[in-house]
Structure formats: structure tokens, C-alpha cells
Design an enzyme around this catalytic site. Structure first.
Site, PDB file in Angstrom:
ATOM      1  N   CYS A 138      -7.195  -4.383 -51.160  1.00  0.00           N
ATOM      2  CA  CYS A 138      -7.123  -5.730 -51.718  1.00  0.00           C
ATOM      3  C   CYS A 138      -5.681  -6.057 -52.109  1.00  0.00           C
ATOM      4  O   CYS A 138      -5.060  -5.330 -52.888  1.00  0.00           O
ATOM      5  CB  CYS A 138      -8.026  -5.781 -52.945  1.00  0.00           C
ATOM      6  N   THR A 152      -4.659  -8.555 -53.892  1.00  0.00           N
ATOM      7  CA  THR A 152      -4.595  -8.967 -55.293  1.00  0.00           C
ATOM      8  C   THR A 152      -4.525  -7.729 -56.187  1.00  0.00           C
ATOM      9  O   THR A 152      -3.685  -7.639 -57.092  1.00  0.00           O
ATOM     10  CB  THR A 152      -5.829  -9.832 -55.635  1.00  0.00           C
ATOM     11  N   ASP A 179     -11.895  -2.709 -51.990  1.00  0.00           N
ATOM     12  CA  ASP A 179     -11.506  -4.123 -51.936  1.00  0.00           C
ATOM     13  C   ASP A 179     -12.477  -4.886 -52.829  1.00  0.00           C
ATOM     14  O   ASP A 179     -13.532  -4.370 -53.213  1.00  0.00           O
ATOM     15  CB  ASP A 179     -11.601  -4.643 -50.494  1.00  0.00           C
ATOM     16  N   SER A 180     -12.117  -6.128 -53.135  1.00  0.00           N
ATOM     17  CA  SER A 180     -13.014  -6.946 -53.931  1.00  0.00           C
ATOM     18  C   SER A 180     -14.284  -7.286 -53.152  1.00  0.00           C
ATOM     19  O   SER A 180     -15.278  -7.675 -53.751  1.00  0.00           O
ATOM     20  CB  SER A 180     -12.296  -8.241 -54.324  1.00  0.00           C
ATOM     21  N   TYR A 195     -11.416 -11.547 -56.675  1.00  0.00           N
ATOM     22  CA  TYR A 195     -10.444 -11.101 -57.675  1.00  0.00           C
ATOM     23  C   TYR A 195      -9.270 -12.106 -57.758  1.00  0.00           C
ATOM     24  O   TYR A 195      -8.558 -12.149 -58.746  1.00  0.00           O
ATOM     25  CB  TYR A 195      -9.839  -9.745 -57.275  1.00  0.00           C
ATOM     26  N   GLU A 222     -15.774 -16.003 -45.395  1.00  0.00           N
ATOM     27  CA  GLU A 222     -17.069 -15.533 -45.907  1.00  0.00           C
ATOM     28  C   GLU A 222     -18.233 -16.290 -45.248  1.00  0.00           C
ATOM     29  O   GLU A 222     -19.304 -15.750 -45.043  1.00  0.00           O
ATOM     30  CB  GLU A 222     -17.166 -15.728 -47.429  1.00  0.00           C
ATOM     31  N   CYS A 282      -3.607 -11.219 -47.556  1.00  0.00           N
ATOM     32  CA  CYS A 282      -4.959 -11.233 -48.117  1.00  0.00           C
ATOM     33  C   CYS A 282      -5.874 -10.585 -47.087  1.00  0.00           C
ATOM     34  O   CYS A 282      -5.726 -10.826 -45.879  1.00  0.00           O
ATOM     35  CB  CYS A 282      -5.392 -12.676 -48.374  1.00  0.00           C
ATOM     36  N   THR A 283      -6.796  -9.771 -47.585  1.00  0.00           N
ATOM     37  CA  THR A 283      -7.679  -9.012 -46.685  1.00  0.00           C
ATOM     38  C   THR A 283      -8.445  -9.876 -45.684  1.00  0.00           C
ATOM     39  O   THR A 283      -8.764  -9.424 -44.599  1.00  0.00           O
ATOM     40  CB  THR A 283      -8.740  -8.282 -47.533  1.00  0.00           C
ATOM     41  N   HIS A 284      -8.790 -11.096 -46.095  1.00  0.00           N
ATOM     42  CA  HIS A 284      -9.616 -11.937 -45.225  1.00  0.00           C
ATOM     43  C   HIS A 284      -8.826 -12.571 -44.091  1.00  0.00           C
ATOM     44  O   HIS A 284      -9.391 -12.956 -43.078  1.00  0.00           O
ATOM     45  CB  HIS A 284     -10.254 -13.073 -46.034  1.00  0.00           C
TER      46      HIS A 284
HETATM   47  N1  DGL Z   1      -9.382  -9.106 -51.362  1.00  0.00           N
HETATM   48  C1  DGL Z   1      -8.632 -10.228 -51.870  1.00  0.00           C
HETATM   49  C2  DGL Z   1      -7.154 -10.054 -51.486  1.00  0.00           C
HETATM   50  O1  DGL Z   1      -6.815  -9.402 -50.516  1.00  0.00           O
HETATM   51  C3  DGL Z   1      -9.164 -11.548 -51.353  1.00  0.00           C
HETATM   52  C4  DGL Z   1     -10.505 -11.933 -51.924  1.00  0.00           C
HETATM   53  C5  DGL Z   1     -10.497 -12.076 -53.429  1.00  0.00           C
HETATM   54  O2  DGL Z   1      -9.957 -13.050 -53.971  1.00  0.00           O
HETATM   55  O3  DGL Z   1     -11.018 -11.174 -54.073  1.00  0.00           O
HETATM   56  O4  DGL Z   1      -6.307 -10.571 -52.157  1.00  0.00           O
END
Ligand code: DGL
Length: 259
Positions: free
Chosen positions: A70, A72, A7-8, A39, A148, A180-182
Site C-alpha cells: 500500500c 499510503t 495492503d488496505s 486508508y 473497485e 497507488c496499488t489500484h
Molecule cells: N492501497 C492504497 C494505496 O496504494 C489505495 C487504496 C486506499 O486508499 O486504501 O495508496
């Protein structure tokens, strides 16, 4: 069996956690690209290059399946990753979509994600392949920094959730994909504000999807989490999501920047 996940940054640990639950004996290696997060506001070319580099590092550890946690990266790099590596590469989009189309009753599905994910239309494309569904998308860029910062259950977060989601909810969606992961970390706040929504958490959906696809089991149950830069918020969230007993290993970014 050994599984690589990248993941990012920290958010993909929600996927790591669910996969760890489903595959307790597998060796699982996670790479969070904390030096280059986010990302979600980068160009397609950059997202692809970073994804290839993360995948390459994990591949060289001998993984047998790669999970792109991720959203993205799953939106832009899945095809090229599949073409470049001779192991199965699984993203989070398809599993989330499969669960969403099964869950909706009125066929109206909301998708939230980063700007890049929404721009790619990856969720819309997958959902529309499954039939006659109406898709509403919305980028929620402030959600990532809120998570975060650990503001998971805070009035600022509630206000931001309302600001972003009111529109979608007014369009009568009954199902919302957390693209999105978060965002799974904000699930409780979203559910509290909109109790009628079916909330689709791609991390859980991906673990279940992997379980259906993978037949080999076993391994030594090893867990490793690599990061490309030190980050105190990563450490805090890592402890919250997966516990303090898995240590972080910092990699030199130059070790993964091979392209
Ligand atoms: N991991 C990214 C996603 O799931 C979110 C955080 C980022 O923008 O890198 O899209």
C-alpha cells in the site's frame, strides 16, 4: 523463503502477482484489510495503527520479509514498521522512484496517488534525494472506486483519467509514477490516452527491487490470501488479477486488532 505482503484491500494484489512471478518457489501470504479500506483518506495515526496490526499478523505467520504494498501505508508507516520488526520491511515508494529517475529524459516526473500519499510528499522527498528533478503531484481519489467497480476499460474511466491527468501532461512530464496499488489496473487506459508517457508501475518495480535485495530462495510455493471482511468486488478483482485458483480466507478483524 516466506514473504508477507499487506495492503488496505485488493489493489496490492498487483504487487502479489509480480512478486509471485519473480519468486515462484517462495511461500507468499497476502493480507488485504478489506474491512478498513480505504486508508487513503485516513489520518496518519490511523494509517500507522492499521499498518502495525497487519504487519503483526503476517509476522506471526513466520514471514522473513514484509512488503508494504500500500502506497499510503508506505508513505506513513515504513519507518515505524522497520523499528518494530526484526525482518526487512520494504515499501513501494523507493522502488518506483528508482525506476522513474532512470526513465525520465527531461527530468519532469508526475506522481499520482491517494490524498494521503500526495499530502505526505513521500514520493517528492525520495525523488528529490536522487537529484535535480521537477515533481508534479496529483491526488486521484476517484480512481480507486472505479477500479473497485471493475470499470477498468470504460468511458467514465477515460473521462476521469483526462480530468485528473490533463494538468500534469500539460506541464510536460515525460514520466508518470502510479503511486497507488489500484492504478496499475488503469495503466492501459492511461497509456492509450497519453502514449508518450513512461508509466512507472510500482508493483513491478517492487518485485524487481526485492529480487536484487533478497538472496535466499526456495520454499514450497504456498500462496494464501487473507481478507478482514467479505467483499464481492475483492473476489472479482482477485480472480482478474491473480486467477480463481487461490482461495480467500476471511479473518476476524479482532484477530488482527491487537493495538
Ligand atoms: N492501497 C492504497 C494505496 O496504494 C489505495 C487504496 C486506499 O486508499 O486504501 O495508496
Amino acid at each position: 523463503m516466506s514473504i508477507g505482503i499487506f495492503d488496505s484491500g485488493v489493489g496490492g494484489l498487483t504487487v502479489f502477482k509480480e512478486i509471485s512471478k519473480e519468486f515462484p518457489l517462495a511461500d507468499i501470504y497476502y493480507l488485504g484489510d478489506t474491512a478498513r479500506v480505504p486508508y487513503g483518506n485516513k489520518s496518519k495515526e490511523t494509517i500507522i495503527r492499521y499498518s502495525l496490526e497487519c504487519a503483526n499478523y503476517l509476522y506471526n505467520l513466520g514471514i522473513e520479509v514484509l512488503i508494504v504494498a500500500c502506497n499510503t501505508a508506505s508513505s506513513y508507516a515504513l519507518e515505524i514498521l522497520n523499528a518494530n520488526f526484526d525482518i526487512p520491511v520494504i515499501g513501494v515508494i523507493k522502488p518506483g522512484v528508482e525506476l522513474a529517475v532512470k526513465s525520465t529524459r527531461n527530468g519532469k516526473i508526475g506522481v499520482i496517488g491517494t490524498q494521503a500519499t500526495v499530502k505526505s510528499g513521500s514520493y517528492r522527498t525520495e525523488i528529490e534525494k536522487k537529484g535535480n528533478f521537477i515533481v508534479y503531484q496529483k491526488a486521484c481519489p476517484l480512481f480507486v472506486p472505479l477500479v473497485e467497480e471493475g470499470l477498468i476499460d470504460h468511458k467514465i474511466t477515460e473521462l476521469t483519467v483526462k480530468e485528473y491527468l490533463e494538468d500534469l501532461v500539460n506541464k510536460d512530464i515525460d514520466t508518470l509514477i502510479l503511486g497507488c496499488t489500484h492504478y496499475p489496473l488503469l495503466k492501459n487506459v492511461i497509456q492509450k490516452l497519453y502514449p508518450h508517457l513512461n508509466i512507472i508501475d510500482s508493483s513491478k518495480a517492487t518485485a524487481i527491487y526485492l529480487k536484487k535485495k533478497v538472496i535466499t530462495l526456495g520454499g514450497t510455493g504456498e500462496r494464501k490470501i487473507f481478507i478482514t471482511d467479505e467483499s464481492s468486488s475483492f473476489e472479482k478483482l482477485k480472480n482478474l488479477v491473480v486467477g480463481a485458483d487461490i482461495f480467500l480466507e476471511k479473518l476476524e478483524l479482532s484477530k488482527i486488532c491487537t493495538l
